[in-house]
Write a protein that holds these residues in place. Structure first.
Motif, PDB file in Angstrom:
ATOM      1  N   ILE A 488     -49.344  86.953  27.601  1.00  0.00           N
ATOM      2  CA  ILE A 488     -49.796  85.561  27.464  1.00  0.00           C
ATOM      3  C   ILE A 488     -49.564  85.041  26.044  1.00  0.00           C
ATOM      4  N   PRO A 489     -49.915  85.782  24.969  1.00  0.00           N
ATOM      5  CA  PRO A 489     -49.575  85.290  23.625  1.00  0.00           C
ATOM      6  C   PRO A 489     -48.077  85.091  23.428  1.00  0.00           C
ATOM      7  N   ILE A 490     -47.281  85.990  24.030  1.00  0.00           N
ATOM      8  CA  ILE A 490     -45.823  85.845  23.911  1.00  0.00           C
ATOM      9  C   ILE A 490     -45.357  84.590  24.640  1.00  0.00           C
ATOM     10  N   ALA A 491     -45.944  84.326  25.794  1.00  0.00           N
ATOM     11  CA  ALA A 491     -45.595  83.112  26.544  1.00  0.00           C
ATOM     12  C   ALA A 491     -45.965  81.867  25.750  1.00  0.00           C
ATOM     13  N   GLU A 492     -47.111  81.909  25.062  1.00  0.00           N
ATOM     14  CA  GLU A 492     -47.519  80.755  24.252  1.00  0.00           C
ATOM     15  C   GLU A 492     -46.573  80.555  23.079  1.00  0.00           C
ATOM     16  N   ASN A 493     -46.221  81.635  22.399  1.00  0.00           N
ATOM     17  CA  ASN A 493     -45.347  81.526  21.229  1.00  0.00           C
ATOM     18  C   ASN A 493     -43.920  81.148  21.599  1.00  0.00           C
ATOM     19  N   SER A 494     -43.483  81.514  22.799  1.00  0.00           N
ATOM     20  CA  SER A 494     -42.102  81.220  23.218  1.00  0.00           C
ATOM     21  C   SER A 494     -41.984  79.904  23.983  1.00  0.00           C
ATOM     22  N   GLY A 495     -43.111  79.199  24.156  1.00  0.00           N
ATOM     23  CA  GLY A 495     -43.071  77.907  24.841  1.00  0.00           C
ATOM     24  C   GLY A 495     -42.953  77.996  26.349  1.00  0.00           C
ATOM     25  N   LYS A 496     -43.303  79.157  26.934  1.00  0.00           N
ATOM     26  CA  LYS A 496     -43.161  79.329  28.378  1.00  0.00           C
ATOM     27  C   LYS A 496     -44.504  79.379  29.093  1.00  0.00           C
ATOM     28  N   ILE A 497     -45.583  79.137  28.353  1.00  0.00           N
ATOM     29  CA  ILE A 497     -46.912  79.225  28.946  1.00  0.00           C
ATOM     30  C   ILE A 497     -47.138  78.149  29.995  1.00  0.00           C
ATOM     31  N   ASN A 498     -46.516  76.957  29.787  1.00  0.00           N
ATOM     32  CA  ASN A 498     -46.707  75.873  30.758  1.00  0.00           C
ATOM     33  C   ASN A 498     -46.163  76.246  32.130  1.00  0.00           C
ATOM     34  N   ASN A 528     -57.719  79.102  34.302  1.00  0.00           N
ATOM     35  CA  ASN A 528     -57.661  79.018  32.833  1.00  0.00           C
ATOM     36  C   ASN A 528     -56.517  78.108  32.371  1.00  0.00           C
ATOM     37  N   LEU A 529     -56.813  77.320  31.333  1.00  0.00           N
ATOM     38  CA  LEU A 529     -55.807  76.476  30.677  1.00  0.00           C
ATOM     39  C   LEU A 529     -55.700  76.898  29.217  1.00  0.00           C
ATOM     40  N   SER A 530     -54.471  76.908  28.689  1.00  0.00           N
ATOM     41  CA  SER A 530     -54.259  77.258  27.282  1.00  0.00           C
ATOM     42  C   SER A 530     -54.267  75.989  26.427  1.00  0.00           C
ATOM     43  N   ALA A 531     -54.228  76.199  25.121  1.00  0.00           N
ATOM     44  CA  ALA A 531     -54.172  75.063  24.196  1.00  0.00           C
ATOM     45  C   ALA A 531     -52.898  74.254  24.401  1.00  0.00           C
ATOM     46  N   ILE A 557     -62.537  73.283  42.508  1.00  0.00           N
ATOM     47  CA  ILE A 557     -61.706  73.808  41.415  1.00  0.00           C
ATOM     48  C   ILE A 557     -62.392  73.535  40.082  1.00  0.00           C
ATOM     49  N   GLU A 558     -62.449  74.562  39.256  1.00  0.00           N
ATOM     50  CA  GLU A 558     -62.983  74.449  37.902  1.00  0.00           C
ATOM     51  C   GLU A 558     -61.895  74.911  36.928  1.00  0.00           C
ATOM     52  N   PHE A 559     -61.719  74.160  35.850  1.00  0.00           N
ATOM     53  CA  PHE A 559     -60.733  74.534  34.828  1.00  0.00           C
ATOM     54  C   PHE A 559     -61.459  75.053  33.603  1.00  0.00           C
ATOM     55  N   GLU A 560     -61.024  76.236  33.160  1.00  0.00           N
ATOM     56  CA  GLU A 560     -61.625  76.857  31.987  1.00  0.00           C
ATOM     57  C   GLU A 560     -60.704  76.672  30.781  1.00  0.00           C
ATOM     58  N   VAL A 561     -61.296  76.278  29.660  1.00  0.00           N
ATOM     59  CA  VAL A 561     -60.549  76.157  28.411  1.00  0.00           C
ATOM     60  C   VAL A 561     -61.363  76.838  27.321  1.00  0.00           C
ATOM     61  N   THR A 562     -60.703  77.569  26.466  1.00  0.00           N
ATOM     62  CA  THR A 562     -61.431  78.289  25.415  1.00  0.00           C
ATOM     63  C   THR A 562     -61.930  77.314  24.362  1.00  0.00           C
ATOM     64  N   GLU A 563     -62.976  77.746  23.687  1.00  0.00           N
ATOM     65  CA  GLU A 563     -63.550  76.914  22.629  1.00  0.00           C
ATOM     66  C   GLU A 563     -62.511  76.609  21.556  1.00  0.00           C
ATOM     67  N   SER A 564     -61.734  77.610  21.143  1.00  0.00           N
ATOM     68  CA  SER A 564     -60.742  77.408  20.081  1.00  0.00           C
ATOM     69  C   SER A 564     -59.638  76.460  20.528  1.00  0.00           C
ATOM     70  N   ALA A 565     -59.202  76.568  21.805  1.00  0.00           N
ATOM     71  CA  ALA A 565     -58.159  75.668  22.313  1.00  0.00           C
ATOM     72  C   ALA A 565     -58.659  74.235  22.337  1.00  0.00           C
ATOM     73  N   ASP A 571     -59.208  65.445  20.072  1.00  0.00           N
ATOM     74  CA  ASP A 571     -58.957  64.157  20.739  1.00  0.00           C
ATOM     75  C   ASP A 571     -58.059  64.326  21.957  1.00  0.00           C
ATOM     76  N   GLU A 572     -56.968  65.096  21.811  1.00  0.00           N
ATOM     77  CA  GLU A 572     -56.063  65.315  22.947  1.00  0.00           C
ATOM     78  C   GLU A 572     -56.773  66.064  24.068  1.00  0.00           C
ATOM     79  N   ALA A 573     -57.535  67.096  23.692  1.00  0.00           N
ATOM     80  CA  ALA A 573     -58.248  67.889  24.695  1.00  0.00           C
ATOM     81  C   ALA A 573     -59.277  67.031  25.427  1.00  0.00           C
ATOM     82  N   ASN A 574     -59.983  66.196  24.692  1.00  0.00           N
ATOM     83  CA  ASN A 574     -61.000  65.341  25.310  1.00  0.00           C
ATOM     84  C   ASN A 574     -60.365  64.384  26.314  1.00  0.00           C
ATOM     85  N   LEU A 575     -59.233  63.792  25.935  1.00  0.00           N
ATOM     86  CA  LEU A 575     -58.551  62.860  26.834  1.00  0.00           C
ATOM     87  C   LEU A 575     -58.097  63.574  28.100  1.00  0.00           C
ATOM     88  N   PHE A 576     -57.500  64.759  27.933  1.00  0.00           N
ATOM     89  CA  PHE A 576     -56.994  65.521  29.075  1.00  0.00           C
ATOM     90  C   PHE A 576     -58.142  65.909  30.022  1.00  0.00           C
TER      91      PHE A 576
END
Length: 685
Positions: A488-498, A528-531, A557-565, A571-576
């Motif tokens: 998962i960290p590799i997917a985030e860093n490589s832009g493939k997490i979406n 789960n949703l990533s940053a 359906i419930e979407f989980e987002v981490t506190e750090s994300a 502002d972007e997270a709140n809008l989403f």
């Protein structure tokens, strides 16, 4: 032709030619007038002479035709110049006596040829025939003429002699007058052209010096005065425009310098930016390889910088970066290049073939120097740095490989506990190769259906399943089992997490109705949703489309987002998440409490559930601090009317404590491990 290239030469030439032509014209007119006057005078003289002689011949012809008397009478013509011949005729035009003059035009061989053939038809008087004057006078009365007198005079020769004499007499005078007038005109032209010469000198001076402040000060004629004023106005305009252009040029140069600075230097720290540093590094590597010496690269990453940004704000974070920059400058040697790569990452290029002892010494001073409390705006912050060291010869002087080697060494420092330095070793490449293999295999794995979803149940106080969390698993045909903590960290860093998230969302929404049928309509499935995901607004449309496609009620359906994300871009997270909430889905804040920064945001974000992180659950009734934090979170959520779910529950003691403190849901291996949906559906609800 050279003379005509200048105004003075042209005017002088035109003046001389004009004056010469005018003088010649006047002279020709004078000569013509002289000729007319001379001819008229000669004709009058010849007429008078002929008249007198004809009167004198009356007496001679009236008495007898005495040849001697006639000859004597005609010899009187010797006293006159240019007489060609004279003859006396009787009344029947028979010649009585012939006189031949001394003129050079006299034809001695045929003197009679000088007499016109139609003499009888000529009237009484003087006639001009081709420059020869012919006088015919009647002797005696008109009614009874006694004879006729013919006198022929060469007027042209006399006229030519007179004209030549006139030319000879006038020429010296004309030459003197012409010389005086020409000298005066040329002198006058020279004086009149002095302003133009001065203007030409000024123009050359301006051309050579580019000094537009000079002025053309001269008086004179109206045209010169106007030229002076116009020239000065032109110079004034040019000077003003030149000054404006110079000012504009200075501004443009300043702007160019500023643009170059912005393009090559970091606006916050003033250090060379990535672009400038990489260009410098490229040239340094080429020189080092050519000159057979080594250079080294240090890759620095601040540990815990994100937490400082989250806890104290970006202003404190920026101030920290400036202070760190000043500290790093004190640790580097003269000639070394310090650069800010971006965020909290720095690069140091070290010249002069540094040995390992020098590199270790510099790295140690950097690590020790930054591993101290720093006071910023009244806050005392603690930070450390992870350093990776790589040498150019280990990468065959290749820029990309050198940076990658330093990056790999830096991440090795982080895995060793941060706040340390590591030098690159070739065996570290194996770890990096695995990361590259995983990154390159992610998208093909989706297409090959190598990913699966395991669902871990959540229970209420009755230990009945009230929900599941969707957890992705990957068994690669090439790599074997790959842990989510690794890929998962590799997917985030490589832009493939979406792409992974979209696959998880669609698979989970497709499965939820089967889980609901197995349990009840109130079941909630957490995804789960990533940053990176909460920055992609188009994902919301896709989610709505999947609800329609699989006929799923959004309340399940419930979407989980981490506190750090969430707090990474509030502002972007709140809008989403507000839009997700508007659809009808619930939202859970995962890993709550790990950042110690979310309390001020709880009233501003659209969450329904707080999830207590496993690190607190593991230390319940072991660590007083963790126990107190857990109880505080539960109590706070109760007042905010939020659900509480504790994850990572593995013991009966943890379960009892959490339920006794009014925790709504528990999740952990004590109740259920993550399982594929087929295995879940085989069990009894």
């Amino acid at each position: 032709m050279v003379l005509l290239r200048s105004i003075k030469g042209t005017l002088t030439t035109l003046t001389v030619v004009s004056f010469f032509l005018m003088s010649a014209a006047i002279l020709m007119i004078s000569v013509s007038e002289h000729e007319d006057l001379y001819r008229s005078s000669v004709m009058d003289d010849l007429d008078s002479l002929s008249e007198n002689m004809s009167n004198d011949l009356v007496g001679v012809l009236a008495t007898s035709t005495d040849e001697i008397a006639l000859t004597t009478m005609l010899l009187r013509l010797d006293a006159y110049e240019n007489i060609v011949l004279a003859s006396v005729y009787d009344q029947d035009w028979k010649i009585q006596q012939l006189y031949m003059g001394k003129s050079d035009s006299f034809n001695l061989e045929n003197p009679m040829s000088q007499i016109p053939k139609d003499i009888k038809n000529l009237s009484n008087g003087v006639h001009d025939i081709g420059g020869t004057l012919i006088s015919i006078k009647r002797i005696g009365d008109v009614s009874f003429p006694l004879g006729y007198l013919l006198i022929i005079k060469d007027a042209q020769s006399a006229l030519d002699n007179s004209t030549s004499s006139l030319f000879l007499n006038l020429l010296p005078f004309v030459v003197v007058i012409l010389t005086i007038v020409l000298y005066a005109l040329i002198r006058l032209q020279g004086e009149l052209l002095i302003p133009l010469n001065q203007l030409a000198d000024i123009a050359k001076f301006v051309k050579d010096t580019k000094d537009y402040s000079v002025r053309f000060e001269t008086g004179g004629k109206l045209e010169v005065s106007r030229l002076s004023n116009d020239f000065n106005r032109m110079m004034e305009t040019i000077e003003q425009e030149t000054n404006k252009n110079n000012e504009q040029t200075i501004r443009l140069k300043d702007q160019q310098k500023e643009m170059e600075r912005l393009a090559n230097f970091d606006s916050l720290t003033g250090l060379p930016n990535r672009q400038f540093f990489m260009q410098t590094l490229r040239l340094s590597l080429a020189r080092a390889e050519r000159e057979k010496h080594n250079v080294a690269l240090m890759y620095l990453d601040l540990d815990g910088f994100k937490d400082i940004n989250d806890n104290y704000g970006h202003e404190v974070g920026d101030s920290l970066l400036v202070l760190v920059t000043e500290k790093l400058k004190g640790f580097t040697r003269d000639g070394d290049v310090l650069s800010r790569l971006g965020g909290d990452e720095f690069l140091i290029l070290l010249y002069n073939d540094p040995n390992q002892y020098v590199l270790n010494d510099i790295a140690k001073r950097i690590v020790d120097g930054l591993n101290q409390p720093i006071n910023i705006k009244g806050w005392e912050v603690n930070i450390s740095v992870s350093v990776g060291i790589a040498k150019a010869n280990d990468s065959n002087f290749n820029l990309s490989d050198l940076v990658a080697n330093a990056d790999i060494a830096m991440y090795r420092s982080k895995t060793l506990g941060k706040g340390t330095f590591t030098s690159f070793l070739p065996e570290m490449m194996e770890d990096n190769k695995r990361k590259l293999q995983i990154a390159n295999a992610l998208l093909p794995a989706i297409a090959a259906n190598e990913f699966t979803i395991h669902y871990q149940g959540k229970v209420d106080k009755n230990e009945e399943i009230v929900g599941y969390e969707a957890l992705i698993r990957w068994v690669s045909e090439e790599l074997g089992f790959v842990s989510p903590a690794e890929f998962i960290p590799i997917a985030e860093n490589s832009g493939k997490i979406n792409s992974l998230t979209e696959w998880v969302i669609e698979t989970s929404i497709r499965d939820v109705n089967r889980l609901i049928e197995h349990h009840n309509d109130e079941l909630v499935l957490s995804i789960n949703l990533s940053a990176h995901d909460i920055k992609k607004m188009s994902l919301i449309d896709k989610i709505e489309g999947l609800f329609k496609k699989y006929k799923v009620n959004p309340k399940n359906i419930e979407f989980e987002v981490t506190e750090s994300a969430y707090l990474e871009n509030f502002d972007e997270a709140n809008l989403f998440l507000n839009k997700i909430n508007d659809i009808g889905c619930t939202i859970a804040l995962d890993d709550f409490g790990t950042g110690y920064s979310s309390l001020g945001y709880l009233t501003k974000i659209p969450i329904d559930t707080l999830k207590i992180d496993k690190q607190f659950v593991d230390e319940l009734e072991i660590s007083n601090r963790s126990t107190l934090i857990t109880m505080t979170i539960i109590e706070m959520a109760k007042h905010l009317n939020l659900k509480i779910c504790a994850e990572g529950v593995e013991t009966q003691e943890q379960k009892i404590f959490l339920f006794n403190n009014n925790c709504h849901q528990l999740q952990g291996y004590l109740f259920a491990k993550p399982m594929p949906i087929e295995l879940i559906l085989k069990t009894t609800s």
